[in-house]
Design an enzyme around this catalytic site. Structure first.
Site: not given
Ligand code: PGA
Length: 244
Positions: A7, A9, A92, A94, A162, A168, A207, A229
């Site tokens: 992803n 983003k 998601h 976010e 998640e 993140g 993460s 990330g």
């Molecule tokens: P992350 O993000 O691996 O940076 O924690 C996961 C996601 O938002 O799908």
């Protein structure tokens, strides 16, 4: 075979997206897993072209639930389909938090994605406060039931667990904690989808890194990962995609 989704983003211009795919492809030639990339709208088409016939599925990170209309700045499912998207992330955390998406809106998006022929990847997960308050099961149950309320019993869908506190932050859920949540999600999926619920892939996200993926994939109901990330660099994403 697991499903590993990157992803991106709001990262990568079209140029950077093409460079990434060129660098990634030779690194995943004997990949044991399915590799999917969720890219910004503007890079969708170039990524589809670059990945054509190479076994990497390209998708989007959001869509509007309407077919068309006066919704400035929004993108419809049919537009994604035409651009070559095979899947779309929906709900998601976010989107839920920053853009105030509700379970009802997300359910409409899931229904629309299925209608236009794009696989919805429904993202669910509790916040830190919800887990501390012992409410995680309630939250997961609500987000899954409501998110899939417009999905027919035989639909091909993906679920991504998640935990918001792990996204993140570098604080990945332990494989044991993630596995417990996945077993619970599986129960809800089977009560909602019947027999089909047993085969719906449940991915873990939050993460995930090259050195943590293996332990996660060893757990029974963890069928892959959604990677933020660590999906921005071709080498670290390939290392995750190649995990067994
Ligand atoms: P992350 O993000 O691996 O940076 O924690 C996961 C996601 O938002 O799908």
């Amino acid at each position: 075979m697991s499903i590993i989704i990157g992803n991106w983003k709001m990262y990568k211009t079209r140029h950077q997206a093409v460079e990434f795919i060129k660098a990634l492809l030779p690194l995943i030639q004997n990949c044991p897993n399915e590799v999917w990339l969720s890219v910004p709208f503007t890079s969708l088409q170039v990524c589809v072209e670059e990945a054509k016939g190479k076994g990497v599925k390209i998708g989007a990170q959001n869509m509007n639930e309407a077919s068309e209309g006066a919704f400035t700045g929004e993108i419809a499912g049919q537009m994604l389909k035409e651009g070559g998207a095979e899947f779309v992330l929906l709900g998601h955390s976010e989107r839920r938090k920053i853009f105030h998406e509700t379970d009802e809106m997300i359910a409409a998006k899931v229904g629309k994605a299925l209608e236009v022929g794009i696989t919805p990847v429904l993202c669910v997960g509790e916040t830190e406060e919800e887990r501390e308050g012992g409410e995680e099961k309630e939250v997961l149950q609500r987000q899954i039931f409501q998110g899939f309320q417009k999905a027919p019993k035989d639909a091909y869908v993906i679920l991504a667990y998640e935990p918001v506190w792990a996204i993140g932050t570098g604080k990945m859920a332990t494989p044991k904690l993630a596995a417990e949540a996945h077993v619970f999600c599986r129960k809800i999926l089977t009560s909602h989808f019947g027999k089909n619920g047993k085969s719906i892939p449940i991915l873990y996200g939050g993460s995930v890194k090259p050195d943590t993926i293996q332990a996660l994939l060893k757990e029974n109901d963890i069928n892959g990962a959604l990677v933020g990330g660590a999906s921005l660099d071709p080498k670290s994403f390939a290392a995750i995609a190649n995990a067994r």
